[in-house]
Scaffold this motif. Structure first.
Motif, PDB file in Angstrom:
ATOM      1  N   GLY A   1       0.235   3.395 -16.539  1.00  0.00           N
ATOM      2  CA  GLY A   1       0.421   4.354 -15.454  1.00  0.00           C
ATOM      3  C   GLY A   1       0.897   3.685 -14.183  1.00  0.00           C
ATOM      4  N   ILE A   2       0.265   2.564 -13.820  1.00  0.00           N
ATOM      5  CA  ILE A   2       0.591   1.879 -12.574  1.00  0.00           C
ATOM      6  C   ILE A   2       2.023   1.361 -12.565  1.00  0.00           C
ATOM      7  CG2 ILE A   2       0.055  -0.167 -11.172  1.00  0.00           C
ATOM      8  CD1 ILE A   2      -2.879   0.240 -11.972  1.00  0.00           C
ATOM      9  N   ILE A   3       2.510   0.916 -13.724  1.00  0.00           N
ATOM     10  CA  ILE A   3       3.837   0.316 -13.782  1.00  0.00           C
ATOM     11  C   ILE A   3       4.934   1.304 -13.403  1.00  0.00           C
ATOM     12  CG2 ILE A   3       4.544   0.787 -16.167  1.00  0.00           C
ATOM     13  CD1 ILE A   3       5.373  -2.117 -16.414  1.00  0.00           C
ATOM     14  N   HIS A   4       4.627   2.601 -13.466  1.00  0.00           N
ATOM     15  CA  HIS A   4       5.626   3.602 -13.096  1.00  0.00           C
ATOM     16  C   HIS A   4       5.775   3.720 -11.576  1.00  0.00           C
ATOM     17  CE1 HIS A   4       5.167   4.657 -17.334  1.00  0.00           C
ATOM     18  NE2 HIS A   4       6.315   5.291 -17.225  1.00  0.00           N
ATOM     19  N   LEU A   5       4.780   3.248 -10.821  1.00  0.00           N
ATOM     20  CA  LEU A   5       4.832   3.109  -9.358  1.00  0.00           C
ATOM     21  C   LEU A   5       4.934   4.430  -8.589  1.00  0.00           C
ATOM     22  CD1 LEU A   5       7.255   0.025  -9.064  1.00  0.00           C
ATOM     23  CD2 LEU A   5       4.760   0.032  -8.994  1.00  0.00           C
ATOM     24  N   ASN A   6       5.463   5.460  -9.209  1.00  0.00           N
ATOM     25  CA  ASN A   6       5.656   6.748  -8.552  1.00  0.00           C
ATOM     26  C   ASN A   6       4.394   7.591  -8.707  1.00  0.00           C
ATOM     27  OD1 ASN A   6       6.775   9.025  -7.390  1.00  0.00           O
ATOM     28  ND2 ASN A   6       7.860   9.642  -9.238  1.00  0.00           N
ATOM     29  N   PRO A   7       3.717   7.983  -7.596  1.00  0.00           N
ATOM     30  CA  PRO A   7       2.460   8.742  -7.709  1.00  0.00           C
ATOM     31  C   PRO A   7       2.557   9.960  -8.618  1.00  0.00           C
ATOM     32  CG  PRO A   7       2.835   8.101  -5.439  1.00  0.00           C
ATOM     33  CD  PRO A   7       4.074   7.700  -6.192  1.00  0.00           C
ATOM     34  N   ALA A   8       3.683  10.672  -8.582  1.00  0.00           N
ATOM     35  CA  ALA A   8       3.829  11.870  -9.412  1.00  0.00           C
ATOM     36  C   ALA A   8       3.863  11.543 -10.893  1.00  0.00           C
ATOM     37  CB  ALA A   8       5.107  12.617  -9.013  1.00  0.00           C
ATOM     38  N   GLN A   9       4.164  10.284 -11.237  1.00  0.00           N
ATOM     39  CA  GLN A   9       4.226   9.875 -12.642  1.00  0.00           C
ATOM     40  C   GLN A   9       3.011   9.090 -13.092  1.00  0.00           C
ATOM     41  OE1 GLN A   9       8.347   8.097 -12.038  1.00  0.00           O
ATOM     42  NE2 GLN A   9       8.553   8.832 -14.136  1.00  0.00           N
ATOM     43  N   VAL A  10       2.297   8.466 -12.161  1.00  0.00           N
ATOM     44  CA  VAL A  10       1.215   7.548 -12.530  1.00  0.00           C
ATOM     45  C   VAL A  10       0.134   8.241 -13.347  1.00  0.00           C
ATOM     46  CG1 VAL A  10      -0.709   6.202 -11.595  1.00  0.00           C
ATOM     47  CG2 VAL A  10       1.587   5.901 -10.661  1.00  0.00           C
ATOM     48  N   VAL A  11      -0.357   9.377 -12.876  1.00  0.00           N
ATOM     49  CA  VAL A  11      -1.438  10.080 -13.583  1.00  0.00           C
ATOM     50  C   VAL A  11      -0.947  10.581 -14.938  1.00  0.00           C
ATOM     51  CG1 VAL A  11      -3.023  12.037 -13.526  1.00  0.00           C
ATOM     52  CG2 VAL A  11      -2.574  10.748 -11.439  1.00  0.00           C
ATOM     53  N   SER A  12       0.241  11.180 -14.957  1.00  0.00           N
ATOM     54  CA  SER A  12       0.792  11.699 -16.206  1.00  0.00           C
ATOM     55  C   SER A  12       1.022  10.573 -17.215  1.00  0.00           C
ATOM     56  CB  SER A  12       2.107  12.436 -15.920  1.00  0.00           C
ATOM     57  OG  SER A  12       2.610  13.041 -17.091  1.00  0.00           O
ATOM     58  N   ALA A  13       1.561   9.433 -16.725  1.00  0.00           N
ATOM     59  CA  ALA A  13       1.803   8.292 -17.613  1.00  0.00           C
ATOM     60  C   ALA A  13       0.487   7.716 -18.130  1.00  0.00           C
ATOM     61  CB  ALA A  13       2.604   7.224 -16.883  1.00  0.00           C
ATOM     62  N   PHE A  14      -0.550   7.716 -17.274  1.00  0.00           N
ATOM     63  CA  PHE A  14      -1.869   7.251 -17.716  1.00  0.00           C
ATOM     64  C   PHE A  14      -2.396   8.107 -18.865  1.00  0.00           C
ATOM     65  CE2 PHE A  14      -6.508   7.938 -17.291  1.00  0.00           C
ATOM     66  CZ  PHE A  14      -6.949   6.677 -17.692  1.00  0.00           C
ATOM     67  N   LEU A  15      -2.264   9.425 -18.731  1.00  0.00           N
ATOM     68  CA  LEU A  15      -2.728  10.342 -19.780  1.00  0.00           C
ATOM     69  C   LEU A  15      -1.907  10.165 -21.060  1.00  0.00           C
ATOM     70  CD1 LEU A  15      -3.284  13.534 -17.603  1.00  0.00           C
ATOM     71  CD2 LEU A  15      -5.023  11.978 -18.495  1.00  0.00           C
ATOM     72  N   LEU A  16      -0.594  10.006 -20.904  1.00  0.00           N
ATOM     73  CA  LEU A  16       0.250   9.740 -22.077  1.00  0.00           C
ATOM     74  C   LEU A  16      -0.154   8.417 -22.715  1.00  0.00           C
ATOM     75  CD1 LEU A  16       2.679  10.258 -23.944  1.00  0.00           C
ATOM     76  CD2 LEU A  16       4.130   9.198 -22.198  1.00  0.00           C
ATOM     77  N   GLY A  17      -0.459   7.421 -21.870  1.00  0.00           N
ATOM     78  CA  GLY A  17      -0.877   6.121 -22.381  1.00  0.00           C
ATOM     79  C   GLY A  17      -2.156   6.184 -23.191  1.00  0.00           C
ATOM     80  N   LEU A  18      -3.078   7.063 -22.784  1.00  0.00           N
ATOM     81  CA  LEU A  18      -4.315   7.238 -23.561  1.00  0.00           C
ATOM     82  C   LEU A  18      -4.005   7.720 -24.969  1.00  0.00           C
ATOM     83  CD1 LEU A  18      -6.689   8.954 -20.961  1.00  0.00           C
ATOM     84  CD2 LEU A  18      -6.782   6.588 -21.762  1.00  0.00           C
ATOM     85  N   PHE A  19      -3.086   8.679 -25.074  1.00  0.00           N
ATOM     86  CA  PHE A  19      -2.708   9.187 -26.393  1.00  0.00           C
ATOM     87  C   PHE A  19      -1.986   8.118 -27.195  1.00  0.00           C
ATOM     88  CE2 PHE A  19       0.616  11.516 -28.945  1.00  0.00           C
ATOM     89  CZ  PHE A  19      -0.239  11.825 -29.993  1.00  0.00           C
ATOM     90  N   LEU A  20      -1.057   7.405 -26.562  1.00  0.00           N
ATOM     91  CA  LEU A  20      -0.318   6.352 -27.264  1.00  0.00           C
ATOM     92  C   LEU A  20      -1.250   5.229 -27.706  1.00  0.00           C
ATOM     93  CD1 LEU A  20       2.831   6.218 -24.962  1.00  0.00           C
ATOM     94  CD2 LEU A  20       2.834   6.819 -27.392  1.00  0.00           C
ATOM     95  N   GLY A  21      -2.201   4.870 -26.840  1.00  0.00           N
ATOM     96  CA  GLY A  21      -3.152   3.825 -27.205  1.00  0.00           C
ATOM     97  C   GLY A  21      -4.019   4.241 -28.376  1.00  0.00           C
ATOM     98  N   TRP A  22      -4.498   5.491 -28.337  1.00  0.00           N
ATOM     99  CA  TRP A  22      -5.306   6.002 -29.444  1.00  0.00           C
ATOM    100  C   TRP A  22      -4.490   6.051 -30.728  1.00  0.00           C
ATOM    101  CZ3 TRP A  22      -4.633  10.387 -32.510  1.00  0.00           C
ATOM    102  CH2 TRP A  22      -5.708  10.711 -33.341  1.00  0.00           C
ATOM    103  N   LEU A  23      -3.239   6.479 -30.615  1.00  0.00           N
ATOM    104  CA  LEU A  23      -2.370   6.559 -31.800  1.00  0.00           C
ATOM    105  C   LEU A  23      -2.158   5.178 -32.397  1.00  0.00           C
ATOM    106  CD1 LEU A  23      -0.520   8.384 -33.568  1.00  0.00           C
ATOM    107  CD2 LEU A  23       1.345   7.818 -31.982  1.00  0.00           C
ATOM    108  N   TYR A  24      -1.955   4.175 -31.538  1.00  0.00           N
ATOM    109  CA  TYR A  24      -1.767   2.816 -32.062  1.00  0.00           C
ATOM    110  C   TYR A  24      -3.049   2.314 -32.717  1.00  0.00           C
ATOM    111  CZ  TYR A  24      -0.796  -2.084 -32.546  1.00  0.00           C
ATOM    112  OH  TYR A  24      -0.618  -3.340 -33.084  1.00  0.00           O
TER     113      TYR A  24
END
Length: 287
Positions: free
Chosen positions: A181-204
């Motif tokens: 999430g942090i690597i996206h740097l843009n506040p509007a994307q950070v939270v959304s990317a974090f949530l997507l990352g949770l799903f991707l991490g679980w999937l992996y």
């Protein structure tokens, strides 16, 4: 009869270094990426001053992708081979059902993540994304090809396997998602990317398939890219205005939640045997 390992093997397991990365080292990897991005951005300034609009977009894109590629190469060079977990594109046993469910899950989790717009986070990248969308071919390559491949190689290929080796699945997935999430740097994307990352991490964690994560990332970004090409989504000051109102939105969220819960349960059930075998193998090695 209880079998015991030879003394040499016991000593080797005791002296074996921790897998890369620890939580501290994962923050260090993020720091290295930020430094590389800053240096490349600084080096790009002379090219941006005397270029056309199209050339400036290309230079910016190249610098961004180069930073991601260089951090991957740097970590592969820097991490001792005894600590580095192997990067595997495919799982030892790929499950077709997982790939059949992925499109549904992508659309469901994207619908659920639309709720993030109600946080009214600033979108620092809005102007840049609109400028990039004026070049459909380039924007498709950046958003749908290079980003899924490079980011998955870094977060689910290099960082998450080591975190899973050192910590509980929950802690490892949350840590890798936070960095994602942090690597996206843009506040509007950070939270959304974090949530997507949770799903991707679980999937992996469930599949050990980097390919499945790349597919999810591609589908997610492809939907976003398609939206960027739609004039309706351009020059929108308040994204909430684009959402359906009242009961329609509530129904959409409920349906998405049911689909997402059902799809993840099916993947969880389909991967039970594989996960159990991996955990048993890890336990036997630790003993």
């Amino acid at each position: 009869m209880i079998e015991t390992l030879p003394e040499s093997e016991i000593q080797a397991s005791i002296n074996q270094p921790a897998a890369y990365p620890t939580v501290k080292e994962s923050w260090g990897a993020l720091g290295w990426f930020m430094l590389l991005a800053l240096v490349l951005g600084f080096l790009s300034i002379p090219f941006l001053r005397f270029t056309t609009h199209a050339q400036a977009i290309i230079v910016t894109v190249v610098a961004s992708d180069l930073a991601k590629a260089l951090i991957i190469v740097f970590l592969l060079w820097k991490i001792p081979s005894v600590r580095r977990q192997p990067i595997r594109l495919l799982a030892s046993r790929e499950i077709p059902l997982v790939y059949l469910l992925l499109p549904l899950l992508v659309f469901a989790q994207m619908a659920l993540r639309t709720l993030v717009v109600f946080l009214h986070l600033p979108n620092w990248m809005s102007d840049s994304m609109q400028k990039l969308s004026a070049f459909p071919g380039l924007s498709f390559f950046v958003i749908c090809i290079s980003a899924p491949i490079l980011e998955e190689l870094l977060f689910r290929g290099l960082l998450l396997p080591g975190l899973l080796k050192n910590y509980s699945p929950r802690k490892a997935i949350i840590q890798s998602s936070l960095l994602f999430g942090i690597i996206h740097l843009n506040p509007a994307q950070v939270v959304s990317a974090f949530l997507l990352g949770l799903f991707l991490g679980w999937l992996y964690y469930r599949t050990h398939s980097l390919a499945a994560c790349i597919v999810v990332h591609f589908l997610n970004n492809a939907v976003a890219w398609k939206a960027l090409q739609n004039p309706k989504w351009q020059n929108v000051d308040d994204p909430i205005a684009l959402l359906p109102g009242g009961s329609t939105l509530l129904l959409m969220i409920v349906i998405a939640a049911v689909i997402f819960a059902g799809g993840t349960w099916l993947i969880w059930r389909a991967t039970q045997q594989s996960v159990a075998m991996r955990e048993t193998s890890i336990d036997s090695l630790e003993r």
